[in-house]
Design a protein around this motif. Structure first.
Motif, short mmCIF file in Angstrom:
data_model
loop_
_atom_site.label_atom_id
_atom_site.label_comp_id
_atom_site.label_asym_id
_atom_site.label_seq_id
_atom_site.Cartn_x
_atom_site.Cartn_y
_atom_site.Cartn_z
N TYR A 1 0.84 -1.19 0.00
CA TYR A 1 0.00 0.00 0.00
C TYR A 1 0.88 1.25 0.00
O TYR A 1 1.92 1.29 0.65
N ASN B 1 -5.70 2.04 -4.08
CA ASN B 1 -5.66 0.58 -4.05
C ASN B 1 -4.21 0.10 -4.01
O ASN B 1 -3.30 0.81 -4.47
N ARG C 1 -6.01 -9.54 -5.55
CA ARG C 1 -6.48 -8.19 -5.22
C ARG C 1 -7.89 -7.98 -5.73
O ARG C 1 -8.24 -8.36 -6.83
N HIS C 2 -8.70 -7.33 -4.89
CA HIS C 2 -10.02 -6.84 -5.30
C HIS C 2 -10.24 -5.50 -4.62
O HIS C 2 -10.33 -5.42 -3.39
N ASP C 3 -10.29 -4.42 -5.43
CA ASP C 3 -10.37 -3.06 -4.88
C ASP C 3 -9.24 -2.86 -3.87
O ASP C 3 -8.08 -3.04 -4.20
N ARG C 4 -9.57 -2.53 -2.63
CA ARG C 4 -8.52 -2.30 -1.62
C ARG C 4 -8.07 -3.58 -0.92
O ARG C 4 -7.18 -3.54 -0.07
N TRP C 5 -8.65 -4.70 -1.26
CA TRP C 5 -8.40 -5.93 -0.52
C TRP C 5 -7.31 -6.78 -1.16
O TRP C 5 -7.24 -6.91 -2.39
N ASP D 1 -14.37 -11.17 -12.25
CA ASP D 1 -13.06 -10.71 -11.77
C ASP D 1 -12.10 -11.85 -11.46
O ASP D 1 -10.92 -11.61 -11.19
N GLU E 1 -16.04 -7.74 3.11
CA GLU E 1 -15.84 -6.31 3.30
C GLU E 1 -16.60 -5.76 4.50
O GLU E 1 -16.31 -4.66 4.96
N ASN F 1 -7.42 -4.89 4.25
CA ASN F 1 -7.99 -3.78 3.51
C ASN F 1 -7.06 -2.57 3.52
O ASN F 1 -7.45 -1.47 3.15
#
Length: 276
Positions: A49, A54, A103-107, A136, A156, A191
Motif C-alpha cells: 500500500y 488501491n 487483489r479486489h479493490d482495496r483488498w 473478476d 468487506e 484492507n
C-alpha cells in the motif's frame, strides 16, 4: 504448498522484509524449514500500500530466488503494509494470474494450503460466487475461488464471519462429494488498515503460522540488530515460518484461530466454520 508474510508498521523497504532476514522469504523459496515442501519455486507475489487508493501488486512466475526484477523493486519500494507470497502449486498452472496475493479493490488475499480434490468441487464452488464478482476471477486456483467466496459472504463487512461462512460452504460441498478433509489453510487478508490471519484445517492439523512478539521488548534485548532498531513499536509480522532465530521473537498462532492485527494491537479470536 506455499509460504507467506504479512507486515504492518512503519514503512520499510521490501528488501528488509524479503531478502535481509536470516530465514527470509527468498531463502524459504529454496529452503523452507516448516513447509510441506522444501522448495516453493512456482512463482511469487508482493502486494503493498502507498498513497494510491488501491494496493500495488507485482507477481511473477519466476522463482523468487532468481528474479532480478524483484531484487531491483525491493531496494526502492517502501511501505507500511506488505503482503508477500511464494508459491508451490498444488496442481494448477504456473502463470501470473495464479500467483498470490490476489487483489479486489482495496483488498489483498493470500493462502497457504489447498481445497482438496478441487477439480471435483470447482464447479459447485465457482457457481456460488456472487455474479457481479465472478468476472473478476482471472486464474484457475482454489485460493482465488476461496477469496471470491469470502467476498460473496461479506468479507468487506465482517471478515471473520465471511471467512467462516466460506470455509463452512467449502467443507459442506467437499463432504457431499465424499471428501473427508476438504480444506487446509492459513489465510491472510487486509484492507490496508487491518490484517486478519486465519489458521484452520478440516483435520485439525494445520500448516504452520507465527506472529512476531512485542517489538520494543526485542529492541531492548537485541540493541545491535539493525533491522529491529529500524522498526516502529507497532510493527507486526505474521509469517508461515519465523524469519530468524532470535529467542522470544516469535509466537505460534494456535490451531483454529483468527488473528486480528490493527496498529500495535494483535488479538486472537476462536475460529470455526459456520453454515453459509
Amino acid at each position: 504448498m506455499c509460504r507467506w508474510l504479512a507486515y504492518s508498521g512503519s514503512p520499510v523497504s521490501l528488501e528488509d522484509l524479503l531478502f535481509k532476514p536470516t530465514n527470509s522469504l527468498v531463502v524459504q523459496s529454496k529452503h523452507s524449514r516448516l513447509g510441506a515442501e522444501t522448495t516453493n519455486g512456482d512463482g511469487f507475489g508482493v502486494g503493498w500500500y502507498s498513497a494510491q487508493p488501491n494496493p500495488g501488486v507485482f507477481r511473477s512466475t519466476e522463482p523468487a530466488w532468481n528474479d532480478r526484477n524483484l531484487r531491483e523493486l525491493s531496494v526502492h519500494a517502501r511501505s507500511g503494509r506488505v503482503f508477500a507470497h511464494i508459491r508451490a502449486s498444488t496442481g494448477t498452472a504456473v502463470q501470473q494470474s495464479n500467483c498470490h496475493p490476489f487483489r479486489h479493490d482495496r483488498w489483498l488475499w493470500m493462502h497457504n494450503g489447498l481445497i482438496r480434490d478441487f477439480p471435483a468441487v470447482k464447479r459447485d464452488l465457482a457457481l456460488a460466487v456472487e455474479p457481479g464478482l465472478f468476472p473478476d476471477i482471472e486464474g484457475s486456483t482454489d485460493s482465488e475461488v476461496f477469496f471470491y467466496l469470502a467476498l460473496t459472504f461479506g468479507l468487506e463487512q465482517d471478515q471473520p464471519a465471511a471467512v467462516a461462512s466460506a470455509v463452512g460452504f467449502i467443507e459442506d460441498v467437499g463432504r457431499r462429494h465424499g471428501i473427508e478433509n476438504p480444506i487446509q489453510m492459513t489465510v491472510a487478508t487486509t484492507n490496508g488498515d487491518t490484517t486478519w490471519a486465519f489458521r484452520y484445517s478440516s483435520e485439525g492439523v494445520s500448516r504452520s503460522l507465527f506472529r512476531s512478539t512485542d517489538i520494543s521488548t526485542l529492541q531492548a534485548h537485541f540493541p545491535d540488530n539493525v533491522l529491529l532498531q529500524g522498526l516502529s513499536e507497532d510493527a507486526r509480522l505474521v509469517v508461515s515460518e519465523p524469519l530468524g532465530d532470535l529467542q522470544g521473537a516469535w509466537e505460534e498462532v494456535p490451531e483454529s484461530t483468527c488473528l486480528v492485527v490493527h496498529g500495535g494491537e494483535a488479538d486472537f479470536l476462536a475460529f470455526s466454520p459456520t453454515a453459509a
